[in-house]
Enzyme design. Structure first.
Site, PDB file in Angstrom:
ATOM      1  N   ARG A   4      10.231 -26.225 -17.884  1.00 23.09           N
ATOM      2  CA  ARG A   4       9.252 -26.647 -18.241  1.00 23.09           C
ATOM      3  C   ARG A   4       8.738 -27.900 -17.455  1.00 23.09           C
ATOM      4  O   ARG A   4       8.596 -28.489 -18.857  1.00 23.09           O
ATOM      5  CB  ARG A   4       9.613 -26.671 -20.020  1.00 23.09           C
ATOM      6  CG  ARG A   4       9.003 -25.204 -20.763  1.00 23.09           C
ATOM      7  CD  ARG A   4       9.133 -25.431 -21.967  1.00 23.09           C
ATOM      8  NE  ARG A   4       9.189 -23.849 -22.062  1.00 23.09           N
ATOM      9  CZ  ARG A   4      10.055 -23.014 -22.616  1.00 23.09           C
ATOM     10  NH1 ARG A   4      11.057 -23.143 -22.747  1.00 23.09           N
ATOM     11  NH2 ARG A   4       9.658 -21.750 -23.479  1.00 23.09           N
TER      12      ARG A   4
ATOM     13  N   LYS B  89      -2.369 -33.473  -9.263  1.00 23.03           N
ATOM     14  CA  LYS B  89      -3.400 -32.280  -8.682  1.00 23.03           C
ATOM     15  C   LYS B  89      -1.988 -30.893  -7.943  1.00 23.03           C
ATOM     16  O   LYS B  89      -2.038 -31.332  -6.603  1.00 23.03           O
ATOM     17  CB  LYS B  89      -4.749 -31.870  -8.113  1.00 23.03           C
ATOM     18  CG  LYS B  89      -5.089 -32.911  -8.908  1.00 23.03           C
ATOM     19  CD  LYS B  89      -6.777 -32.245  -8.083  1.00 23.03           C
ATOM     20  CE  LYS B  89      -8.191 -32.884  -9.133  1.00 23.03           C
ATOM     21  NZ  LYS B  89      -9.588 -32.078  -8.677  1.00 23.03           N
TER      22      LYS B  89
ATOM     23  N   GLU C 129     -11.091 -36.214   4.459  1.00 21.87           N
ATOM     24  CA  GLU C 129     -10.869 -37.270   3.241  1.00 21.87           C
ATOM     25  C   GLU C 129     -10.824 -38.983   3.538  1.00 21.87           C
ATOM     26  O   GLU C 129     -11.736 -39.206   2.411  1.00 21.87           O
ATOM     27  CB  GLU C 129      -9.145 -36.863   3.236  1.00 21.87           C
ATOM     28  CG  GLU C 129      -9.438 -35.142   2.532  1.00 21.87           C
ATOM     29  CD  GLU C 129      -9.848 -34.819   1.267  1.00 21.87           C
ATOM     30  OE1 GLU C 129     -10.513 -35.713   0.701  1.00 21.87           O
ATOM     31  OE2 GLU C 129      -9.959 -33.432   0.535  1.00 21.87           O
TER      32      GLU C 129
ATOM     33  N   LYS D 233      -8.642 -43.653  -4.853  1.00 22.51           N
ATOM     34  CA  LYS D 233      -7.810 -42.340  -5.644  1.00 22.51           C
ATOM     35  C   LYS D 233      -7.313 -43.035  -6.896  1.00 22.51           C
ATOM     36  O   LYS D 233      -7.405 -42.659  -7.301  1.00 22.51           O
ATOM     37  CB  LYS D 233      -7.395 -41.213  -4.307  1.00 22.51           C
ATOM     38  CG  LYS D 233      -6.582 -40.222  -4.836  1.00 22.51           C
ATOM     39  CD  LYS D 233      -7.045 -39.225  -4.628  1.00 22.51           C
ATOM     40  CE  LYS D 233      -6.274 -37.826  -5.535  1.00 22.51           C
ATOM     41  NZ  LYS D 233      -6.125 -36.460  -4.538  1.00 22.51           N
TER      42      LYS D 233
ATOM     43  N   GLU E 261      -9.561 -34.933 -14.625  1.00 20.52           N
ATOM     44  CA  GLU E 261     -10.979 -34.705 -14.703  1.00 20.52           C
ATOM     45  C   GLU E 261     -11.644 -34.502 -15.742  1.00 20.52           C
ATOM     46  O   GLU E 261     -12.423 -33.651 -15.444  1.00 20.52           O
ATOM     47  CB  GLU E 261     -10.421 -33.356 -13.371  1.00 20.52           C
ATOM     48  CG  GLU E 261     -12.221 -33.790 -12.576  1.00 20.52           C
ATOM     49  CD  GLU E 261     -11.799 -32.593 -11.129  1.00 20.52           C
ATOM     50  OE1 GLU E 261     -11.396 -32.379 -10.896  1.00 20.52           O
ATOM     51  OE2 GLU E 261     -11.757 -31.437 -11.801  1.00 20.52           O
TER      52      GLU E 261
ATOM     53  N   ARG F 154     -13.331 -38.739 -12.139  1.00 19.37           N
ATOM     54  CA  ARG F 154     -12.542 -38.008 -11.298  1.00 19.37           C
ATOM     55  C   ARG F 154     -13.008 -37.190 -10.569  1.00 19.37           C
ATOM     56  O   ARG F 154     -13.421 -36.428  -9.201  1.00 19.37           O
ATOM     57  CB  ARG F 154     -11.222 -37.310 -11.763  1.00 19.37           C
ATOM     58  CG  ARG F 154      -9.962 -37.499 -10.621  1.00 19.37           C
ATOM     59  CD  ARG F 154      -9.053 -36.607 -11.552  1.00 19.37           C
ATOM     60  NE  ARG F 154      -8.373 -36.330 -10.335  1.00 19.37           N
ATOM     61  CZ  ARG F 154      -6.770 -36.411 -10.432  1.00 19.37           C
ATOM     62  NH1 ARG F 154      -6.289 -37.287 -11.496  1.00 19.37           N
ATOM     63  NH2 ARG F 154      -5.515 -35.467  -8.997  1.00 19.37           N
TER      64      ARG F 154
ATOM     65  N   ASN G 154     -14.232 -34.859  -5.466  1.00 23.61           N
ATOM     66  CA  ASN G 154     -14.621 -33.355  -5.022  1.00 23.61           C
ATOM     67  C   ASN G 154     -15.771 -33.462  -4.059  1.00 23.61           C
ATOM     68  O   ASN G 154     -16.522 -31.695  -3.348  1.00 23.61           O
ATOM     69  CB  ASN G 154     -14.909 -32.044  -6.091  1.00 23.61           C
ATOM     70  CG  ASN G 154     -13.616 -32.048  -6.735  1.00 23.61           C
ATOM     71  OD1 ASN G 154     -11.518 -32.170  -5.663  1.00 23.61           O
ATOM     72  ND2 ASN G 154     -13.175 -32.384  -7.776  1.00 23.61           N
TER      73      ASN G 154
ATOM     74  N   HIS H 142     -16.481 -30.536  -1.905  1.00 26.07           N
ATOM     75  CA  HIS H 142     -15.191 -29.834  -1.675  1.00 26.07           C
ATOM     76  C   HIS H 142     -16.326 -27.709  -2.316  1.00 26.07           C
ATOM     77  O   HIS H 142     -15.889 -27.059  -2.501  1.00 26.07           O
ATOM     78  CB  HIS H 142     -14.315 -30.395  -3.000  1.00 26.07           C
ATOM     79  CG  HIS H 142     -12.978 -30.984  -1.974  1.00 26.07           C
ATOM     80  ND1 HIS H 142     -14.077 -31.997  -1.493  1.00 26.07           N
ATOM     81  CD2 HIS H 142     -11.780 -30.834  -1.863  1.00 26.07           C
ATOM     82  CE1 HIS H 142     -12.895 -32.700  -0.825  1.00 26.07           C
ATOM     83  NE2 HIS H 142     -11.994 -32.352  -1.561  1.00 26.07           N
TER      84      HIS H 142
ATOM     85  N   HIS I 292     -14.986 -25.427  -1.437  1.00 24.90           N
ATOM     86  CA  HIS I 292     -14.374 -24.645  -1.681  1.00 24.90           C
ATOM     87  C   HIS I 292     -14.248 -23.083  -0.787  1.00 24.90           C
ATOM     88  O   HIS I 292     -13.585 -22.080  -0.896  1.00 24.90           O
ATOM     89  CB  HIS I 292     -13.864 -24.913  -2.932  1.00 24.90           C
ATOM     90  CG  HIS I 292     -12.604 -26.025  -2.889  1.00 24.90           C
ATOM     91  ND1 HIS I 292     -12.392 -26.024  -4.187  1.00 24.90           N
ATOM     92  CD2 HIS I 292     -11.523 -26.239  -2.247  1.00 24.90           C
ATOM     93  CE1 HIS I 292     -11.206 -27.853  -4.009  1.00 24.90           C
ATOM     94  NE2 HIS I 292     -11.593 -27.361  -3.097  1.00 24.90           N
TER      95      HIS I 292
ATOM     96  N   HIS J  15      -8.791 -26.849   5.371  1.00 27.28           N
ATOM     97  CA  HIS J  15      -9.315 -27.301   3.986  1.00 27.28           C
ATOM     98  C   HIS J  15     -10.023 -28.781   4.473  1.00 27.28           C
ATOM     99  O   HIS J  15     -11.496 -28.870   3.937  1.00 27.28           O
ATOM    100  CB  HIS J  15      -8.064 -28.123   3.429  1.00 27.28           C
ATOM    101  CG  HIS J  15      -9.115 -28.694   2.264  1.00 27.28           C
ATOM    102  ND1 HIS J  15      -9.622 -28.223   1.251  1.00 27.28           N
ATOM    103  CD2 HIS J  15      -8.604 -30.175   1.975  1.00 27.28           C
ATOM    104  CE1 HIS J  15      -9.745 -28.681   0.317  1.00 27.28           C
ATOM    105  NE2 HIS J  15      -9.004 -30.062   0.490  1.00 27.28           N
TER     106      HIS J  15
END
Length: 362
Positions: free
Chosen positions: A121, A143, A185, A227, A237, A241, A245, A248, A252, A265
């Site tokens: 955990r 993330k 990026e 960032k 997000e 935030r 993206n 993206h 994606h 990517h």
């Protein structure tokens, strides 16, 4: 060495950027001293840097250092490969005080961070990014996750590292294609938040492609600052935030549609930014000159600017799984002029027309 802090209250952590930091035991000591460490790396990065890092971790006071080496590639960012990390942690009798160190690019950082978030955990972890893309983007912000066949990064958690150590020297062994992915990026950060930074990147693109170490360190620092500022205001997000993206949503879809690993990517994001900029132009949000400029910078970075022929229907189907979507409606990151980004829906017919006219296929 450049240092900055990601300000998240009791989850705040430092980012150190410079040459030769893998050998700086004093940077690792506050997190690893007296603890067992599991280094998670891959078959490409491990042979280059794992021995050096492991020696530094021992010098920093780690009582034991183990290594788990995963296959390299986006196509291995999945459950079976993640299970190998848990297997190694359990086989070495690791506990809640064990520190996981992610040594590699974005895939290793995302998977290592996700494993750290879930094992018992939650155990501490350190990001040691070795690609330009991971240094300027995925190592910062917490993330973590793995891919699903229907969508990228759909299974994961927000889980912050204790420390990020960015050794610019690792970029000396980075393939040219991967370097360009990191530039995607970097371009994104300028496009969404800082036009002066975009100017610097555009003007110095040849030097960046030639791996000017001093310039790369400054660029990595500025991207991390952008960032970190966004993440500190919106860790999970909930709103702001999502601007990170930009490119993206389309990107994606390209990655999933082509099969993970076919387009890298950063390549998909570069192309995705060109598509998004063209959409913004058609919506009256960007001038033709601004859209053309962004496309030019993407091409200068040796990134693709033409979408693959997935077909418009396939694009739309894949984008329907984007995490930013709200009540089934696709939300895009759009620009209201360079340097000013927000999330917004867009007319589906206009999106389809844009994709079709850019060559995405019927």
């Amino acid at each position: 060495m450049h240092s900055l802090n990601v300000d998240l209250g009791d989850r705040s952590y430092p980012i150190h950027i410079g040459n030769g930091l893998l050998a700086r035991a004093e940077l690792f000591a506050p997190v690893v001293s007296g603890r067992t460490v599991m280094v998670c790396t891959n078959t490409t990065v491990g042979p280059l840097y794992a021995d050096r890092l492991n020696a530094t971790l021992r010098e920093a006071g780690a009582k034991a250092v183990h290594t788990v080496t995963l296959p390299d590639g986006e196509e291995y960012k999945d459950w079976p490969t993640l299970q190998r990390v848990f297997d190694a942690l359990l086989q070495h009798h690791c506990d809640r005080k064990t520190v996981l160190v992610a040594l590699g690019g974005g895939v290793i950082g995302d998977m290592g961070g996700f494993a750290a978030s879930a094992f018992m955990r939650g155990i501490p972890f350190i990001q040691v990014p070795t690609t330009l893309l991971s240094q300027v983007d995925s190592s910062v912000g917490g993330k973590t996750g793995i891919n699903h066949p229907l969508g990228k990064n759909m299974i994961g958690a927000f889980y912050q590292p204790q420390l990020v150590i960015t050794d610019i020297a690792t970029l000396n062994t980075l393939p040219d294609r991967e370097l360009s992915c990191g530039l995607a990026e970097i371009i994104k950060h300028g496009a969404i938040a800082d036009t002066a930074y975009l100017d610097v990147v555009e003007q110095n693109m040849p030097a960046l492609l030639n791996r000017d170490a001093e310039l790369l360190a400054l660029v990595v620092k500025r991207s991390c600052e952008i960032k970190a500022d966004v993440v500190s205001k919106d860790e999970r997000e909930g709103g702001l935030r999502a601007i990170l993206n930009f490119g993206h949503t389309f990107g994606h879809a390209i990655e999933a549609g082509m099969g993970y690993g076919q387009w890298y990517h950063g390549e998909a994001v570069g192309c995705g930014m060109v598509i998004a900029a063209e959409l913004c132009k058609r919506m009256g949000r960007l001038s033709a000159e601004e859209s053309a400029r962004l496309k030019k910078v993407v091409i200068q970075a040796r990134l693709p600017a033409m979408p693959p022929k997935l077909g418009v229907n396939k694009f739309m189907e894949l984008m329907a799984h984007d995490k930013k979507n709200d009540a089934g409606a696709i939300k895009y990151v759009l620009l209201n002029g360079l340097g000013k980004a927000n999330t917004s829906p867009a007319d589906e017919a206009l999106v389809r027309q844009t994709l079709l006219e850019l060559g995405a296929g019927d």
